[in-house]
Design a protein around this motif. Structure first.
Motif, PDB file in Angstrom:
ATOM      1  N   ASP A 165      13.284  44.492  39.736  1.00  0.00           N
ATOM      2  CA  ASP A 165      11.984  44.254  40.375  1.00  0.00           C
ATOM      3  C   ASP A 165      11.756  42.780  40.685  1.00  0.00           C
ATOM      4  N   LYS A 166      12.753  42.164  41.286  1.00  0.00           N
ATOM      5  CA  LYS A 166      12.656  40.761  41.703  1.00  0.00           C
ATOM      6  C   LYS A 166      13.148  40.623  43.145  1.00  0.00           C
ATOM      7  N   ASN A 167      12.814  39.491  43.770  1.00  0.00           N
ATOM      8  CA  ASN A 167      13.307  39.131  45.108  1.00  0.00           C
ATOM      9  C   ASN A 167      12.980  40.201  46.160  1.00  0.00           C
ATOM     10  N   TYR A 168      11.686  40.396  46.393  1.00  0.00           N
ATOM     11  CA  TYR A 168      11.247  41.423  47.331  1.00  0.00           C
ATOM     12  C   TYR A 168      11.310  40.984  48.794  1.00  0.00           C
ATOM     13  N   ALA A 169      11.221  39.690  49.057  1.00  0.00           N
ATOM     14  CA  ALA A 169      11.138  39.210  50.435  1.00  0.00           C
ATOM     15  C   ALA A 169      12.369  39.598  51.238  1.00  0.00           C
ATOM     16  N   ALA A 170      12.157  39.951  52.491  1.00  0.00           N
ATOM     17  CA  ALA A 170      13.275  40.303  53.364  1.00  0.00           C
ATOM     18  C   ALA A 170      13.875  39.075  54.022  1.00  0.00           C
ATOM     19  N   PHE A 171      13.014  38.090  54.361  1.00  0.00           N
ATOM     20  CA  PHE A 171      13.486  36.899  55.064  1.00  0.00           C
ATOM     21  C   PHE A 171      13.164  35.599  54.350  1.00  0.00           C
ATOM     22  N   ILE A 172      11.953  35.520  53.748  1.00  0.00           N
ATOM     23  CA  ILE A 172      11.436  34.228  53.279  1.00  0.00           C
ATOM     24  C   ILE A 172      11.261  34.245  51.765  1.00  0.00           C
ATOM     25  N   PRO A 173      12.190  33.630  51.012  1.00  0.00           N
ATOM     26  CA  PRO A 173      12.110  33.618  49.546  1.00  0.00           C
ATOM     27  C   PRO A 173      10.863  32.939  48.996  1.00  0.00           C
ATOM     28  N   VAL A 174      10.190  32.138  49.815  1.00  0.00           N
ATOM     29  CA  VAL A 174       8.985  31.432  49.368  1.00  0.00           C
ATOM     30  C   VAL A 174       7.927  32.419  48.882  1.00  0.00           C
ATOM     31  N   TYR A 175       7.857  33.590  49.487  1.00  0.00           N
ATOM     32  CA  TYR A 175       6.869  34.582  49.057  1.00  0.00           C
ATOM     33  C   TYR A 175       7.107  34.995  47.609  1.00  0.00           C
ATOM     34  N   ASP A 176       8.370  35.122  47.221  1.00  0.00           N
ATOM     35  CA  ASP A 176       8.676  35.466  45.829  1.00  0.00           C
ATOM     36  C   ASP A 176       8.347  34.314  44.891  1.00  0.00           C
ATOM     37  N   LEU A 177       8.498  33.093  45.382  1.00  0.00           N
ATOM     38  CA  LEU A 177       8.110  31.931  44.579  1.00  0.00           C
ATOM     39  C   LEU A 177       6.597  31.912  44.373  1.00  0.00           C
ATOM     40  N   ILE A 178       5.850  32.164  45.441  1.00  0.00           N
ATOM     41  CA  ILE A 178       4.387  32.131  45.368  1.00  0.00           C
ATOM     42  C   ILE A 178       3.851  33.223  44.453  1.00  0.00           C
ATOM     43  N   PHE A 179       4.405  34.429  44.588  1.00  0.00           N
ATOM     44  CA  PHE A 179       3.896  35.575  43.832  1.00  0.00           C
ATOM     45  C   PHE A 179       4.700  35.868  42.566  1.00  0.00           C
ATOM     46  N   LYS A 180       5.505  34.876  42.159  1.00  0.00           N
ATOM     47  CA  LYS A 180       6.194  34.882  40.860  1.00  0.00           C
ATOM     48  C   LYS A 180       7.090  36.114  40.668  1.00  0.00           C
ATOM     49  N   SER A 181       7.900  36.404  41.673  1.00  0.00           N
ATOM     50  CA  SER A 181       8.835  37.528  41.559  1.00  0.00           C
ATOM     51  C   SER A 181      10.256  37.108  41.924  1.00  0.00           C
ATOM     52  N   VAL A 182      10.538  35.821  41.844  1.00  0.00           N
ATOM     53  CA  VAL A 182      11.856  35.322  42.223  1.00  0.00           C
ATOM     54  C   VAL A 182      12.793  35.299  41.022  1.00  0.00           C
ATOM     55  N   TYR A 183      14.065  35.562  41.279  1.00  0.00           N
ATOM     56  CA  TYR A 183      15.093  35.453  40.231  1.00  0.00           C
ATOM     57  C   TYR A 183      16.373  34.949  40.884  1.00  0.00           C
ATOM     58  N   MET A 184      16.721  33.694  40.588  1.00  0.00           N
ATOM     59  CA  MET A 184      17.908  33.067  41.167  1.00  0.00           C
ATOM     60  C   MET A 184      18.599  32.215  40.108  1.00  0.00           C
ATOM     61  N   PRO A 185      19.365  32.833  39.197  1.00  0.00           N
ATOM     62  CA  PRO A 185      20.078  32.075  38.161  1.00  0.00           C
ATOM     63  C   PRO A 185      21.259  31.305  38.756  1.00  0.00           C
ATOM     64  N   ASN A 186      21.993  30.628  37.913  1.00  0.00           N
ATOM     65  CA  ASN A 186      23.098  29.783  38.387  1.00  0.00           C
ATOM     66  C   ASN A 186      24.409  30.537  38.601  1.00  0.00           C
ATOM     67  N   HIS A 187      24.394  31.846  38.444  1.00  0.00           N
ATOM     68  CA  HIS A 187      25.598  32.638  38.702  1.00  0.00           C
ATOM     69  C   HIS A 187      25.245  33.766  39.653  1.00  0.00           C
ATOM     70  N   LEU A 188      26.247  34.433  40.191  1.00  0.00           N
ATOM     71  CA  LEU A 188      26.040  35.488  41.167  1.00  0.00           C
ATOM     72  C   LEU A 188      25.949  36.859  40.497  1.00  0.00           C
ATOM     73  N   ALA A 189      25.246  37.767  41.142  1.00  0.00           N
ATOM     74  CA  ALA A 189      25.125  39.135  40.629  1.00  0.00           C
ATOM     75  C   ALA A 189      26.457  39.865  40.763  1.00  0.00           C
ATOM     76  N   SER A 190      26.705  40.805  39.855  1.00  0.00           N
ATOM     77  CA  SER A 190      27.974  41.541  39.898  1.00  0.00           C
ATOM     78  C   SER A 190      27.838  43.018  39.559  1.00  0.00           C
ATOM     79  N   VAL A 191      26.693  43.434  39.004  1.00  0.00           N
ATOM     80  CA  VAL A 191      26.483  44.831  38.614  1.00  0.00           C
ATOM     81  C   VAL A 191      25.282  45.370  39.377  1.00  0.00           C
ATOM     82  N   TYR A 192      25.473  46.520  40.043  1.00  0.00           N
ATOM     83  CA  TYR A 192      24.425  47.059  40.906  1.00  0.00           C
ATOM     84  C   TYR A 192      24.175  48.531  40.610  1.00  0.00           C
ATOM     85  N   GLY A 193      23.121  49.059  41.198  1.00  0.00           N
ATOM     86  CA  GLY A 193      22.794  50.476  41.042  1.00  0.00           C
ATOM     87  C   GLY A 193      21.426  50.675  40.416  1.00  0.00           C
ATOM     88  N   THR A 194      20.963  51.918  40.397  1.00  0.00           N
ATOM     89  CA  THR A 194      19.671  52.248  39.794  1.00  0.00           C
ATOM     90  C   THR A 194      19.803  52.356  38.280  1.00  0.00           C
TER      91      THR A 194
END
Length: 228
Positions: A165-194
């Motif tokens: 439930d993070k990074n909802y914006a389709a184009f502009i990450p600033v919206y996630d920063l403003i509404f406190k839903s951003v997640y951007m750690p120093n490594h890349l994602a590797s596990v996906y799925g529901t």
């Protein structure tokens, strides 16, 4: 490939064939006070404004799809992919696609953007959707905070607990920063799925899956009524 033909090409073609005529009709309504101000601007500026306005609507719609259970059952189909690549962008339930397209195009209709700006926007979102889902491991320094990149959106698809439930914006990450839903750690994602849902693999079964819970509830309701 079935999703690509139906959700990406089919629905996108439907959007082109419906949005453009409606947009042309709205921009030529006599005495529309908004259109002259919007269309007096350069096309490139209208294009940027389209991204900003539409993404604000899409942000909250996307967030609702995660937080409202009824909507999540449709959106979960998109998150069921366990391997991120360019085709993952097309795995969308048709109900979600139609609902998103309808609500996302409302600002286009209401503000009366020029058809050239709308045309450029529709082409851009088709390409950008493929880009952010693609298997690209480059992190795009600086750019990743201006516009959504694969790194940003891959974290949205990650099944790691901090990323859910993070990074909802389709184009502009600033919206996630403003509404406190951003997640951007120093490594890349590797596990996906529901998480907590077992989504079927079949194209047809994925279409019917979101409705099953409610058909069971309706069936139980009518059986109860018959007994009474």
């Amino acid at each position: 490939m079935k999703y690509f033909m139906v959700s990406h090409i089919g629905i996108q073609l439907f959007t082109f064939l419906t949005v453009m005529p409606i947009q042309y009709w709205i921009t030529h309504i006599p005495n529309n006070p908004i259109v002259p101000y919007v269309q007096a601007q350069p096309i490139w500026l209208q294009f940027i404004e389209l991204l900003i306005v539409v993404d604000f609507v899409v942000y909250w719609l996307h967030r609702a799809m995660h937080e409202v259970n009824f909507l999540w059952r449709f959106h979960a189909i998109h998150h069921s992919t366990e391997h991120m690549d360019w085709l993952a962008s097309s795995r969308l339930h048709v109900v979600e696609v139609l609902m998103t397209r309808f609500l996302a195009t409302l600002p286009i209709f209401l503000l009366g953007f020029h058809t050239s700006a709308v045309f450029a926007y529709l082409i851009f979102i088709s390409i950008h959707a493929i880009f952010i889902h693609s298997n690209v491991r480059f992190r795009f320094p600086y750019l990743r905070w201006i516009i959504a990149t694969p790194e940003f959106h891959h974290w949205h698809h990650s099944s790691e607990k901090p990323a859910i439930d993070k990074n909802y914006a389709a184009f502009i990450p600033v919206y996630d920063l403003i509404f406190k839903s951003v997640y951007m750690p120093n490594h890349l994602a590797s596990v996906y799925g529901t998480v907590g849902y077992k989504i079927p693999n079949s194209f047809v079964k994925q279409f019917t899956w979101p409705f099953k819970r409610y058909t069971k509830l309706l069936k139980g309701f009518f059986q109860k009524q018959e007994k009474e």
